[in-house]
Design a protein around this motif. Structure first.
Motif, PDB file in Angstrom:
ATOM      1  N   LYS A   1      80.596 -22.223 -16.949  1.00  0.00           N
ATOM      2  CA  LYS A   1      80.909 -22.817 -18.237  1.00  0.00           C
ATOM      3  C   LYS A   1      82.377 -23.220 -18.271  1.00  0.00           C
ATOM      4  O   LYS A   1      83.212 -22.612 -17.570  1.00  0.00           O
ATOM      5  CB  LYS A   1      80.612 -21.817 -19.366  1.00  0.00           C
ATOM      6  CG  LYS A   1      79.135 -21.603 -19.621  1.00  0.00           C
ATOM      7  CD  LYS A   1      78.884 -20.588 -20.703  1.00  0.00           C
ATOM      8  CE  LYS A   1      79.013 -19.194 -20.150  1.00  0.00           C
ATOM      9  NZ  LYS A   1      78.607 -18.144 -21.108  1.00  0.00           N
TER      10      LYS A   1
ATOM     11  N   ARG B   1      80.851 -24.478 -22.766  1.00  0.00           N
ATOM     12  CA  ARG B   1      79.778 -25.429 -22.480  1.00  0.00           C
ATOM     13  C   ARG B   1      79.363 -25.299 -21.015  1.00  0.00           C
ATOM     14  O   ARG B   1      80.208 -25.192 -20.117  1.00  0.00           O
ATOM     15  CB  ARG B   1      80.251 -26.862 -22.760  1.00  0.00           C
ATOM     16  CG  ARG B   1      80.727 -27.079 -24.186  1.00  0.00           C
ATOM     17  CD  ARG B   1      79.588 -26.971 -25.172  1.00  0.00           C
ATOM     18  NE  ARG B   1      80.031 -27.073 -26.571  1.00  0.00           N
ATOM     19  CZ  ARG B   1      79.217 -27.023 -27.608  1.00  0.00           C
ATOM     20  NH1 ARG B   1      77.912 -26.894 -27.417  1.00  0.00           N
ATOM     21  NH2 ARG B   1      79.688 -27.094 -28.844  1.00  0.00           N
ATOM     22  N   TYR B   2      78.070 -25.346 -20.785  1.00  0.00           N
ATOM     23  CA  TYR B   2      77.564 -25.166 -19.428  1.00  0.00           C
ATOM     24  C   TYR B   2      77.944 -26.340 -18.533  1.00  0.00           C
ATOM     25  O   TYR B   2      77.798 -27.507 -18.906  1.00  0.00           O
ATOM     26  CB  TYR B   2      76.039 -25.011 -19.436  1.00  0.00           C
ATOM     27  CG  TYR B   2      75.587 -23.639 -19.854  1.00  0.00           C
ATOM     28  CD1 TYR B   2      75.616 -22.584 -18.959  1.00  0.00           C
ATOM     29  CD2 TYR B   2      75.131 -23.400 -21.145  1.00  0.00           C
ATOM     30  CE1 TYR B   2      75.197 -21.305 -19.338  1.00  0.00           C
ATOM     31  CE2 TYR B   2      74.705 -22.132 -21.539  1.00  0.00           C
ATOM     32  CZ  TYR B   2      74.751 -21.097 -20.622  1.00  0.00           C
ATOM     33  OH  TYR B   2      74.348 -19.841 -20.989  1.00  0.00           O
TER      34      TYR B   2
ATOM     35  N   ASP C   1      69.371 -30.440 -18.441  1.00  0.00           N
ATOM     36  CA  ASP C   1      69.400 -30.315 -19.894  1.00  0.00           C
ATOM     37  C   ASP C   1      70.462 -29.336 -20.362  1.00  0.00           C
ATOM     38  O   ASP C   1      70.938 -29.426 -21.508  1.00  0.00           O
ATOM     39  CB  ASP C   1      68.035 -29.853 -20.413  1.00  0.00           C
ATOM     40  CG  ASP C   1      66.981 -30.951 -20.297  1.00  0.00           C
ATOM     41  OD1 ASP C   1      67.373 -32.126 -20.169  1.00  0.00           O
ATOM     42  OD2 ASP C   1      65.779 -30.618 -20.316  1.00  0.00           O
ATOM     43  N   MET C   2      70.836 -28.389 -19.500  1.00  0.00           N
ATOM     44  CA  MET C   2      71.778 -27.366 -19.933  1.00  0.00           C
ATOM     45  C   MET C   2      73.223 -27.835 -19.887  1.00  0.00           C
ATOM     46  O   MET C   2      74.084 -27.239 -20.542  1.00  0.00           O
ATOM     47  CB  MET C   2      71.626 -26.109 -19.059  1.00  0.00           C
ATOM     48  CG  MET C   2      70.359 -25.315 -19.333  1.00  0.00           C
ATOM     49  SD  MET C   2      70.200 -24.875 -21.076  1.00  0.00           S
ATOM     50  CE  MET C   2      71.695 -23.918 -21.313  1.00  0.00           C
TER      51      MET C   2
ATOM     52  N   ARG D   1      75.617 -27.926 -23.013  1.00  0.00           N
ATOM     53  CA  ARG D   1      75.125 -27.087 -24.100  1.00  0.00           C
ATOM     54  C   ARG D   1      75.821 -25.725 -24.066  1.00  0.00           C
ATOM     55  O   ARG D   1      76.440 -25.339 -23.079  1.00  0.00           O
ATOM     56  CB  ARG D   1      73.608 -26.920 -24.004  1.00  0.00           C
ATOM     57  CG  ARG D   1      72.849 -28.229 -24.114  1.00  0.00           C
ATOM     58  CD  ARG D   1      71.361 -28.046 -23.901  1.00  0.00           C
ATOM     59  NE  ARG D   1      70.763 -27.244 -24.966  1.00  0.00           N
ATOM     60  CZ  ARG D   1      69.476 -26.868 -24.971  1.00  0.00           C
ATOM     61  NH1 ARG D   1      68.685 -27.216 -23.955  1.00  0.00           N
ATOM     62  NH2 ARG D   1      68.986 -26.155 -25.963  1.00  0.00           N
TER      63      ARG D   1
ATOM     64  N   GLU E   1      75.737 -21.321 -24.967  1.00  0.00           N
ATOM     65  CA  GLU E   1      74.828 -20.192 -24.831  1.00  0.00           C
ATOM     66  C   GLU E   1      74.050 -19.945 -26.114  1.00  0.00           C
ATOM     67  O   GLU E   1      72.912 -19.460 -26.081  1.00  0.00           O
ATOM     68  CB  GLU E   1      75.630 -18.938 -24.449  1.00  0.00           C
ATOM     69  CG  GLU E   1      74.786 -17.774 -23.986  1.00  0.00           C
ATOM     70  CD  GLU E   1      75.612 -16.661 -23.368  1.00  0.00           C
ATOM     71  OE1 GLU E   1      75.012 -15.675 -22.913  1.00  0.00           O
ATOM     72  OE2 GLU E   1      76.860 -16.785 -23.353  1.00  0.00           O
TER      73      GLU E   1
ATOM     74  N   ASP F   1      72.586 -21.955 -27.825  1.00  0.00           N
ATOM     75  CA  ASP F   1      71.384 -22.791 -27.866  1.00  0.00           C
ATOM     76  C   ASP F   1      70.179 -22.082 -27.245  1.00  0.00           C
ATOM     77  O   ASP F   1      69.047 -22.565 -27.386  1.00  0.00           O
ATOM     78  CB  ASP F   1      71.627 -24.106 -27.127  1.00  0.00           C
ATOM     79  CG  ASP F   1      72.688 -24.957 -27.813  1.00  0.00           C
ATOM     80  OD1 ASP F   1      72.796 -24.859 -29.054  1.00  0.00           O
ATOM     81  OD2 ASP F   1      73.399 -25.703 -27.116  1.00  0.00           O
TER      82      ASP F   1
END
Length: 488
Positions: A158, A163-164, A181-182, A185, A187, A189
């Motif tokens: 991250k 954010r990833y 998709d990650m 985003r 954690e 989420d």
């Protein structure tokens, strides 16, 4: 008038300058004619390929620096260039494999150009180290990718905002997401706000300190809470500044459950051992005769008034507590069991620290170890209460026997003859003589016989006790008087 002639400037020979430039170049220079034979070769080429110029001039290029498996392809390509006038690749660097004189593999980059009817020339640079480094990097990347995608640990990265940047295959499997998709985003989420806040707090600690941190975190999955050992490592730029956090989470739930189950089982075992009556132990005797206890349960406190640690440290305290009159029998029983490997069985007493005596019963089963030592696993039971009861019963029997001797009309030991002795017959009336004979025959059979018979002076209790096979103990007691005209 004087005239001054302009000085004559003579141009240096072009060929000489070219030769000196080629010889001084750090680039390897190779020239071949249209038949593929080497016609020029500079010192840099000597260093690169290991062939001195005077040996390599006149050799075919393919037989000199082209690896054997590639020579057929080289000849075919060279022929197409000569016949078809193919100029593709001329003037542009190409990277190809080559071979050193000693047979070692090289990776070279060369720029080839034409010399018209004189053939071709090329400037060559050694790319071997760079190629190897590239291969190593590729192998490392492949290895890292394989580890990341096939490990059972969840791995993610991250940025400073949480954010990833990356998640691995296990992360995708556990949370049912895709890595693409990650990206971008947070954690929160995926998990509850409370769980995400805990993780974010640990991330910020690692970012602030610049050092790794390992903690135990719990993550709810439906009705189940799983425990993870989570290690966070700061990601840094070459200048040392932190740009993110790498997280490695290992599911420790099953191990902890197993560990708890083992601990609970071990606790149950020790509770059973230490609450069992008496003392459980393991006794060991070396071939030299040296004796020791490798394990003793807590029951030793009640029996010996000794702590388990004392006995394990030295067996002397326990062995010395054996009553003097029982020590010889104890030692003999141990030696016999060691020699025969028959179960050990012993009854004796010990004198405790406070001077009180305890009566014990010991039983164990021995086995021989490869080194020759004999080991007994067994238990010692405190039979003091039982022994005291036996002593009390013996005292009661003595008192009863004494009372019998004092109260009995007849008390005697007689031989086990076929018929009752005359002294006994004389006490019983004629009508009960047959009953007396039945009683006597029972005693001859080894049975304890009792009966109430009619005597001349009242009722008699007759008691017959066999003693061995050749003797009968006779006792008669008067328990009443007859009424007039008959037996009471």
């Amino acid at each position: 008038m004087f005239t001054v002639e302009a000085p004559q400037i003579t141009a240096p020979p072009a060929a000489g300058l070219r030769d000196r430039a080629v010889d001084a170049s750090a680039l390897a220079y190779v020239q071949i004619d249209r038949s593929g034979v080497i016609r020029d070769w500079n010192p840099a080429a000597e260093r690169l390929f290991g062939w001195p110029r005077d040996e390599v001039i006149g050799r075919r290029l393919a037989d000199t620096i082209v690896p054997a498996p590639l020579r057929s392809a080289h000849h075919a390509g060279f022929a197409r260039r000569l016949v078809g006038g193919d100029s593709g690749g001329l003037g542009h660097p190409i990277e190809v494999p080559a071979v050193h004189r000693d047979g070692s593999e090289l990776r070279i980059s060369m720029t080839v150009d034409a010399l018209g009817d004189d053939g071709f020339f090329a400037f060559v640079t050694d790319q071997t180290d760079g190629h190897r480094a590239q291969q190593e990097l590729q192998r490392s990347n492949t290895l890292i990718s394989a580890i990341l995608q096939h490990t059972t640990a969840m791995i993610s990265a991250k940025d400073l905002d949480g954010r990833y940047l990356f998640v691995n295959g296990e992360y995708e499997r556990i949370f049912q997401v895709t890595a693409a998709d990650m990206v971008g985003r947070a954690e929160a989420d995926l998990v509850s706000a409370a769980v995400a806040a805990v993780g974010r707090g640990h991330d910020q600690e690692v970012i602030a300190s610049g050092t790794a941190k390992t903690v135990l975190e719990e993550v709810p999955f439906g009705d189940e809470i799983r425990q993870y050992v989570v290690t966070r490592v700061p990601l840094t730029d070459p200048d040392g500044s932190v740009y993110g956090v790498c997280t490695i989470a290992i599911d420790d739930t099953q191990r902890r459950r197993s560990q708890d189950a083992i601990a609970a089982g071990e606790q149950r075992f020790w509770n059973t051992v230490n609450n069992a009556p008496g003392m459980l132990y393991q006794f060991r005797m070396e071939p030299t005769g040296e004796a020791s206890f490798t394990f003793v349960s807590d029951g030793c406190r009640d029996i010996y008034q000794l702590e388990p640690e004392e006995i394990v440290e030295s067996a002397a305290g326990l062995l010395d507590a054996i009553a003097p009159e029982d020590q010889e029998g104890f030692a003999s029983s141990v030696l016999v069991s060691a020699q025969t490997l028959e179960p050990w069985d012993w009854r004796g007493s010990v004198i405790r620290r406070d001077g009180s005596r305890r009566w014990l019963y010991g039983a164990s089963r021995p086995h021989r170890e490869p080194g020759g030592a004999t080991v007994w696993d067994g238990m010692l039971l405190d039979r003091t209460h039982e022994r005291n009861t036996e002593l009390d019963l013996e005292a009661v029997r003595r008192d009863l026997d004494d009372l019998v001797e004092r109260l009995a009309v007849l008390s005697m030991s007689v031989p086990a003859v076929p018929e009752p002795v005359p002294a006994l017959c004389a006490l019983v009336i004629t009508e009960d003589r047959e009953a007396l004979f039945d009683l006597w025959r029972a005693a001859l059979r080894g049975e304890r016989a009792d009966a109430i018979l009619a005597g001349h002076d009242g009722r008699l209790m007759v008691r017959l006790r066999p003693r061995g096979r050749d003797e009968i103990v006779v006792s008669c007691f008067r328990i009443g008087r007859p009424a007039l005209g008959g037996l009471a």
